[in-house]
Enzyme design. Structure first.
Site, PDB file in Angstrom:
ATOM      1  N   ARG A 185       0.885  -1.178   0.000  1.00 25.36           N
ATOM      2  CA  ARG A 185       0.000   0.000   0.000  1.00 25.36           C
ATOM      3  C   ARG A 185       0.916   1.219   0.000  1.00 25.36           C
ATOM      4  O   ARG A 185       1.761   1.370   0.872  1.00 25.36           O
ATOM      5  CB  ARG A 185      -0.897   0.032   1.240  1.00 25.36           C
ATOM      6  CG  ARG A 185      -1.580   1.386   1.410  1.00 25.36           C
ATOM      7  CD  ARG A 185      -2.678   1.393   2.424  1.00 25.36           C
ATOM      8  NE  ARG A 185      -3.817   0.645   1.946  1.00 25.36           N
ATOM      9  CZ  ARG A 185      -5.031   0.712   2.511  1.00 25.36           C
ATOM     10  NH1 ARG A 185      -5.251   1.501   3.542  1.00 25.36           N
ATOM     11  NH2 ARG A 185      -6.026   0.006   2.026  1.00 25.36           N
ATOM     12  N   HIS A 221      -7.640   0.509  -6.332  1.00 26.33           N
ATOM     13  CA  HIS A 221      -7.761  -0.352  -5.135  1.00 26.33           C
ATOM     14  C   HIS A 221      -8.422  -1.666  -5.587  1.00 26.33           C
ATOM     15  O   HIS A 221      -9.548  -1.981  -5.215  1.00 26.33           O
ATOM     16  CB  HIS A 221      -8.600   0.374  -4.081  1.00 26.33           C
ATOM     17  CG  HIS A 221      -8.486  -0.206  -2.699  1.00 26.33           C
ATOM     18  ND1 HIS A 221      -7.640  -1.248  -2.384  1.00 26.33           N
ATOM     19  CD2 HIS A 221      -9.126   0.119  -1.531  1.00 26.33           C
ATOM     20  CE1 HIS A 221      -7.761  -1.525  -1.095  1.00 26.33           C
ATOM     21  NE2 HIS A 221      -8.653  -0.723  -0.562  1.00 26.33           N
ATOM     22  N   CYS A 226     -16.442   0.933   0.894  1.00 26.28           N
ATOM     23  CA  CYS A 226     -15.248   0.148   1.239  1.00 26.28           C
ATOM     24  C   CYS A 226     -14.802   0.356   2.673  1.00 26.28           C
ATOM     25  O   CYS A 226     -14.047  -0.455   3.199  1.00 26.28           O
ATOM     26  CB  CYS A 226     -14.114   0.486   0.273  1.00 26.28           C
ATOM     27  SG  CYS A 226     -13.543   2.187   0.399  1.00 26.28           S
TER      28      CYS A 226
HETATM   29  N1  NVA Z   1     -10.319   6.326  -1.294  1.00 29.89           N
HETATM   30  C1  NVA Z   1      -9.857   5.935   0.009  1.00 29.89           C
HETATM   31  C2  NVA Z   1      -9.978   4.475   0.189  1.00 29.89           C
HETATM   32  C3  NVA Z   1      -9.607   3.970   1.571  1.00 29.89           C
HETATM   33  C4  NVA Z   1      -9.707   2.484   1.694  1.00 29.89           C
HETATM   34  C5  NVA Z   1      -8.426   6.389   0.186  1.00 29.89           C
HETATM   35  O1  NVA Z   1      -7.640   6.262  -0.758  1.00 29.89           O
HETATM   36  O2  NVA Z   1      -8.098   6.900   1.241  1.00 29.89           O
HETATM   37  N1   CP Z   2     -11.137  -0.500   2.649  1.00 32.71           N
HETATM   38  C1   CP Z   2      -9.861  -0.493   3.017  1.00 32.71           C
HETATM   39  O1   CP Z   2      -8.940  -0.688   2.224  1.00 32.71           O
HETATM   40  O2   CP Z   2      -9.660  -0.238   4.341  1.00 32.71           O
HETATM   41  P1   CP Z   2      -8.276   0.025   5.063  1.00 32.71           P
HETATM   42  O3   CP Z   2      -7.790   1.388   4.638  1.00 32.71           O
HETATM   43  O4   CP Z   2      -8.610  -0.016   6.537  1.00 32.71           O
HETATM   44  O5   CP Z   2      -7.298  -1.028   4.675  1.00 32.71           O
END
Ligand code: NVA
Ligand code: CP
Length: 318
Positions: free
Chosen positions: A108, A135, A267
C-alpha cells in the site's frame, strides 16, 4: 516464469478474475464452521508474505495478515518508514532484497509509480493494496459480496455517487471485466481519469459518467460511495472538497431513486454525515460489513492465483 503480479483489475482477463472469485468462494465455504486448520491443505505452509505499508490501514492490513496465516503461511508486516526505504534506499534494491526473503509482497503506497517499480524489479508476485490510482483488491471483495446477496453481477447496474477516486477507477475496471453497467456521478472536476473512461469504452464496457447523482442512481441495483477525502488528498483541501461534494451524499432520497431492492456498499472507513447518512449506512440495504469481511476471502483467491502455480484453482477445493 514471470511472477503473477496483481496490480490492477484491467491487467487480468475476465475468465481469470472469475476463477479467482470462484476459488475465494470455495475457500470461504471450507473455512466457515471449521475451527482448525482453516484450510485443510494449508497451501501456504512454509511460505512468507511481506505486507508493506506507507499509508495507514485497518482492513487491508489485518485481512491479509490473517488470511495468509489461515492458509498456513506467515506474514511479515513492514512499515516503509521503518525500512531503509524511508531513508532513501531505492525501490529497485528493496524489491531485489525482499524477493530473496519472501514469496510475495503486498504494497500500500501513496506513490503509484512505486508499485510499478516494485513489480518491475521483484521476482516474486506483487499485490496492490491501494495506491492513489486504484484499489483492485477492494473491488474483488465488492463483486464477491454483491453476488452473495443478489446472484450474478453480469448485466446489473451499479451507481457511484461521490469522488472520482482510486476505488471508482477499480470499480470501472471491474464493471468492464465482470460485465456490469456502471453509472458514475462525480463533480466535473473530480471526474475519473479520461483514459480510464476511454479504456472502458474501447473494451466494450457500459460505463457512463454524469455530474448528476440522481441520474446515476435511478433504477440502480447497487449504490456505492467512498470517503470524500482520500489519503492522497491534501488535508488543506479537505473542507473545500467536502463542500463541493455535498450534493453527492448517499441518503434516503438518493436510495429511493434506485431499484426497490438496491444495496448500498462502501469500502470503509466511512464518514457518517458526509458521503453517507447514518440512516443508509445502518439501514437494511447496507451490506458494508459483509463487504469488509470479504476482503479476507477475496484476497485468498488472489493469493491462490499469485502463488498457487499451475494448480492454483485446487486451493478452492477440499
Ligand atoms: N479512497 C480511500 C480508500 C480507503 C480504503 C483512500 O484512498 O483513502
Ligand atoms: N477498505 C480499506 O482498504 O480499508 P483500510 O484502509 O482499513 O485497509
Amino acid at each position: 516464469m514471470e511472477p503473477r503480479h496483481f496490480l490492477d483489475i484491467k491487467d487480468l482477463d475476465s475468465a481469470t478474475l472469475r476463477q479467482i472469485l470462484d476459488v475465494a468462494r470455495g475457500i470461504k465455504r471450507m473455512q466457515k464452521g471449521r475451527r482448525f486448520p482453516l484450510h485443510p491443505r494449508q497451501p501456504l505452509a512454509g511460505r512468507q508474505v511481506g505486507l508493506m505499508f506507507s499509508r495507514p490501514s485497518t482492513r487491508t492490513r489485518i485481512s491479509f495478515e490473517v488470511g495468509v496465516r489461515q492458509l498456513g503461511g506467515d506474514a511479515v508486516v513492514l512499515s516503509s518508514q521503518d525500512m531503509q526505504l524511508g531513508r532513501g534506499e531505492s525501490i529497485a534494491d528493496t524489491a531485489r532484497v525482499l524477493s530473496r526473503f519472501v514469496d510475495a509482497i503486498m504494497l500500500r503506497t501513496g506513490n503509484t509509480n512505486a508499485l510499478h517499480e516494485l513489480a518491475r524489479w521483484s521476482t516474486v508476485p506483487v499485490i496492490n493494496g491501494l495506491t492513489p490510482n486504484s484499489h483492485p483488491a477492494q473491488i474483488m471483495a465488492d463483486i464477491m459480496t454483491y453476488e452473495e446477496h443478489r446472484g450474478p453481477i453480469r448485466g446489473r447496474t451499479f451507481a457511484w455517487a461521490g469522488d472520482g477516486n482510486n476505488v471508482l477507477v477499480s470499480l470501472i475496471e471491474g464493471a468492464v471485466r465482470f460485465g456490469f453497467n456502471l453509472h458514475a456521478a462525480t463533480p466535473p472536476d473530480m471526474k475519473p481519469p479520461q483514459e480510464v473512461l476511454d479504456w472502458a469504452r474501447n473494451e466494450g464496457g457500459t460505463v457512463e459518467w454524469t455530474a448528476d447523482p440522481r441520474e446515476a442512481a435511478r433504477g440502480a441495483d447497487c449504490i456505492v460511495t467512498d470517503t470524500w477525502v482520500s489519503m492522497s488528498d491534501s488535508p488543506t483541501e479537505a473542507a473545500s472538497r467536502i463542500a463541493r461534494l455535498e450534493a453527492y451524499q448517499v441518503n434516503a432520497a438518493l436510495m429511493a431513486l434506485a431499484a426497490p431492492d438496491a444495496l448500498f456498499m462502501h469500502c470503509l472507513p466511512a464518514h457518517i454525515g458526509e458521503e453517507v447518512t447514518d440512516e443508509v449506512f445502518e439501514g437494511r440495504q447496507s451490506i458494508v460489513f459483509d463487504e469488509a469481511e470479504n476482503r479476507l476471502h477475496a484476497q485468498k483467491g488472489i493469493l491462490a492465483w499469485a502463488l498457487g502455480g499451475a494448480h492454483w484453482t485446487a486451493w478452492g477445493k477440499e
